[in-house]
Write a protein that holds these residues in place. Structure first.
Motif, PDB file in Angstrom:
ATOM      1  N   ASP A 118      -0.817 -16.297  -4.045  1.00 30.42           N
ATOM      2  CA  ASP A 118      -0.697 -15.852  -5.054  1.00 30.42           C
ATOM      3  C   ASP A 118      -0.226 -14.252  -4.611  1.00 30.42           C
ATOM      4  O   ASP A 118      -0.436 -13.775  -4.234  1.00 30.42           O
ATOM      5  CB  ASP A 118      -2.215 -16.039  -5.436  1.00 30.42           C
ATOM      6  N   VAL A 119       0.108 -13.863  -5.473  1.00 30.81           N
ATOM      7  CA  VAL A 119       1.215 -12.492  -5.685  1.00 30.81           C
ATOM      8  C   VAL A 119      -0.274 -11.334  -5.475  1.00 30.81           C
ATOM      9  O   VAL A 119      -0.707 -11.572  -6.856  1.00 30.81           O
ATOM     10  CB  VAL A 119       1.936 -12.479  -6.870  1.00 30.81           C
ATOM     11  N   ASN A 120       0.473 -10.827  -4.654  1.00 31.27           N
ATOM     12  CA  ASN A 120      -1.497  -9.770  -4.734  1.00 31.27           C
ATOM     13  C   ASN A 120      -0.083  -8.406  -5.270  1.00 31.27           C
ATOM     14  O   ASN A 120       0.352  -7.855  -4.248  1.00 31.27           O
ATOM     15  CB  ASN A 120      -1.864  -9.186  -3.224  1.00 31.27           C
ATOM     16  N   TYR A 121      -0.972  -7.718  -6.638  1.00 30.88           N
ATOM     17  CA  TYR A 121      -0.127  -6.461  -7.037  1.00 30.88           C
ATOM     18  C   TYR A 121      -1.067  -5.663  -7.071  1.00 30.88           C
ATOM     19  O   TYR A 121      -0.880  -3.762  -7.024  1.00 30.88           O
ATOM     20  CB  TYR A 121      -0.204  -6.937  -8.668  1.00 30.88           C
ATOM     21  N   GLY A 122      -2.375  -5.639  -5.631  1.00 29.28           N
ATOM     22  CA  GLY A 122      -2.809  -4.243  -5.584  1.00 29.28           C
ATOM     23  C   GLY A 122      -3.325  -3.476  -6.856  1.00 29.28           C
ATOM     24  O   GLY A 122      -4.147  -2.379  -6.212  1.00 29.28           O
ATOM     25  N   GLY A 123      -3.797  -4.793  -7.776  1.00 29.78           N
ATOM     26  CA  GLY A 123      -4.370  -3.791  -8.530  1.00 29.78           C
ATOM     27  C   GLY A 123      -3.831  -2.939  -9.339  1.00 29.78           C
ATOM     28  O   GLY A 123      -3.663  -2.019 -10.065  1.00 29.78           O
ATOM     29  N   GLU A 161       0.981  -1.053  -0.017  1.00 29.98           N
ATOM     30  CA  GLU A 161       0.139   0.027  -0.074  1.00 29.98           C
ATOM     31  C   GLU A 161       0.898   1.414   0.198  1.00 29.98           C
ATOM     32  O   GLU A 161       0.739   2.152  -0.850  1.00 29.98           O
ATOM     33  CB  GLU A 161      -0.899  -0.475   0.977  1.00 29.98           C
ATOM     34  N   LYS A 219       5.441  -4.055  -8.139  1.00 28.72           N
ATOM     35  CA  LYS A 219       5.244  -5.364  -8.454  1.00 28.72           C
ATOM     36  C   LYS A 219       6.499  -5.956  -7.579  1.00 28.72           C
ATOM     37  O   LYS A 219       6.580  -7.168  -7.530  1.00 28.72           O
ATOM     38  CB  LYS A 219       5.157  -5.601  -9.942  1.00 28.72           C
ATOM     39  N   ASP A 238       5.595 -14.432   2.701  1.00 29.38           N
ATOM     40  CA  ASP A 238       4.385 -14.716   3.871  1.00 29.38           C
ATOM     41  C   ASP A 238       4.124 -16.350   2.636  1.00 29.38           C
ATOM     42  O   ASP A 238       4.155 -17.097   4.316  1.00 29.38           O
ATOM     43  CB  ASP A 238       3.304 -14.098   2.652  1.00 29.38           C
ATOM     44  N   SER A 250       2.004 -16.822  -8.842  1.00 24.65           N
ATOM     45  CA  SER A 250       2.131 -17.478  -7.502  1.00 24.65           C
ATOM     46  C   SER A 250       3.257 -18.178  -6.777  1.00 24.65           C
ATOM     47  O   SER A 250       4.204 -18.307  -7.805  1.00 24.65           O
ATOM     48  CB  SER A 250       0.573 -18.426  -7.076  1.00 24.65           C
ATOM     49  N   ALA A 286       4.807 -11.548  -1.035  1.00 26.61           N
ATOM     50  CA  ALA A 286       4.434 -12.836  -1.493  1.00 26.61           C
ATOM     51  C   ALA A 286       5.555 -14.111  -0.703  1.00 26.61           C
ATOM     52  O   ALA A 286       4.453 -15.259  -0.711  1.00 26.61           O
ATOM     53  CB  ALA A 286       4.132 -13.426  -2.767  1.00 26.61           C
ATOM     54  N   ALA A 308       5.364  -7.021  -4.730  1.00 27.76           N
ATOM     55  CA  ALA A 308       4.790  -7.150  -4.493  1.00 27.76           C
ATOM     56  C   ALA A 308       5.130  -9.222  -4.439  1.00 27.76           C
ATOM     57  O   ALA A 308       5.171 -10.163  -3.780  1.00 27.76           O
ATOM     58  CB  ALA A 308       3.320  -7.286  -5.212  1.00 27.76           C
TER      59      ALA A 308
END
Ligand code: NDP
Length: 333
Positions: free
Chosen positions: A326-331, A100, A307, A317, A194, A314, A310
């Protein structure tokens, strides 16, 4: 272009002062948390001004851009302040401690119409560009896998916050896995979907991992294997890309210097691949300054930095929970 350095760091001292000057950038001020360290840095590098007050530094209307190389938890407030003051930003990786914050910095620059770049130097390496060109030209056919070897020994003068201070963004994953994520994205032109991972703290420091191994799934079906460490004195570094029609072996190329070798192996035999040996960091500054002048994009944009972070988050985590993540790129696009 007129620059200010935010952070009297080792990377600034060893590489970035020279890189900025090699591209005719003028360094006019340096900021540190310690007045004494700022003054010493300014004297050592012939920088006219130094100080500890960020607002005072940013109030100088003649400064076009800042280079931020403080410890990782400081990047966010310093970048936001610089953007608010209308300065272009070249920021060190990892951009921030969480996704974020990293996205907030990059979006703030975008909204202000300022250039924001991430100092992922490996994209600027002649060796990495040659490997990327080989893949893109189809010489190895369809890419099946990429192996990244980036296990090094952290030199004693850097065995501080990186191994002892989780709050400052220490750990080998934010330090090196983040670079490897950018390399995979750069070479393969796609973003990991992922990851599975393991990490380990061997006792070099306190509270953070000093080794990590992970496997990433790519949208094309290719697999990436990545190994980072602070504890391997003799491992060397490198990468291998294996395809249906050939394999690329690049040795000693995960470095700060323009060294290493590349070999292509196909049904026709072995071929040594030449590449350009320019300074990686000076090339990054060249691309940044060109982008500020309206010519193209930085080598690694702010979104590239989001990215790569991100993917690193991941990996941590996945290792912490022992599950595939799963890689969360935050949109982020
Ligand atoms: P350093 O530990 O050298 O510097 C980080 C901060 O530590 C400095 O900003 C400085 O604070 C403080 N510091 C430096 N020297 C001393 C000292 N002798 N005593 C007390 N404090 C000191 O870190 P690095 O230069 O290795 O890393 C800085 C940033 O750059 C990190 O974000 C890192 O991830 C990134 N990096 C990127 C690389 C790349 O290739 N892209 C390579 C290496 C690092 P102050 O500014 O307040 O004086």
């Amino acid at each position: 272009m007129r620059w200010a350095l935010i952070g009297a760091s080792t990377i600034a001292r060893q590489y970035m002062v020279g890189a900025i000057r090699a591209q005719q950038g003028e360094i006019v001020n340096v900021l540190s948390g310690s007045g004494e360290r700022a003054r010493a840095f300014a004297v050592e590098h012939h920088i006219p001004r130094s100080g500890t007050d960020l607002d005072e530094l940013l109030a100088d209307p003649t400064i076009d851009a800042v280079y931020i190389s403080t410890t990782n938890e400081k990047h966010l407030p310093q970048a936001l302040a610089a953007i608010k003051a209308g300065k272009h930003v070249l920021c060190e990786k990892p951009l921030a401690l969480n996704l974020e914050d990293a996205a907030a910095m990059v979006r703030a620059a975008e909204e202000a119409g300022l250039v924001f770049a991430t100092n992922h130097h490996l994209r600027c390496s002649g060796s990495h560009r040659a490997v990327r060109a080989l893949i893109a030209s189809g010489r190895i056919g369809r890419v099946l896998s990429l192996r990244l070897h980036h296990a090094v020994f952290l030199p004693p003068h850097l065995q501080g916050w990186r191994i002892n201070a989780p709050d400052a963004g220490g750990g080998v994953i934010p330090d090196i896995t983040v670079h490897d994520a950018d390399v995979a994205r750069f070479l393969l032109g796609e973003d990991p979907v992922s990851v599975v991972a393991q990490m380990k703290s061997s006792g070099l420091g306190k509270g953070v991992e000093d080794s990590a191994m992970s496997v990433w799934a790519m949208p094309s079906g290719a697999m990436v294997m990545s190994h980072e460490s602070f504890t391997h004195p003799f491992a060397g570094s490198g990468l291998e890309v294996h395809g249906t029609d050939g394999s690329i072996f690049a040795r000693d190329v995960m470095t700060q210097n323009p060294i290493g070798s590349i070999e292509l192996v196909t049904a026709s035999g072995r071929e040594v691949i030449g590449f350009d040996h320019h300074d990686l960091y000076a090339e990054g500054v060249r691309r940044f300054q060109a982008a500020v002048a309206g010519d193209g994009e930085p080598a690694a944009t702010g979104f590239d930095g989001v990215k790569s972070l991100a993917v690193a988050l991941a990996v941590r985590d996945a290792a912490a929970r022992g599950v595939r993540v799963d890689v969360n790129y935050g949109g982020v696009r």
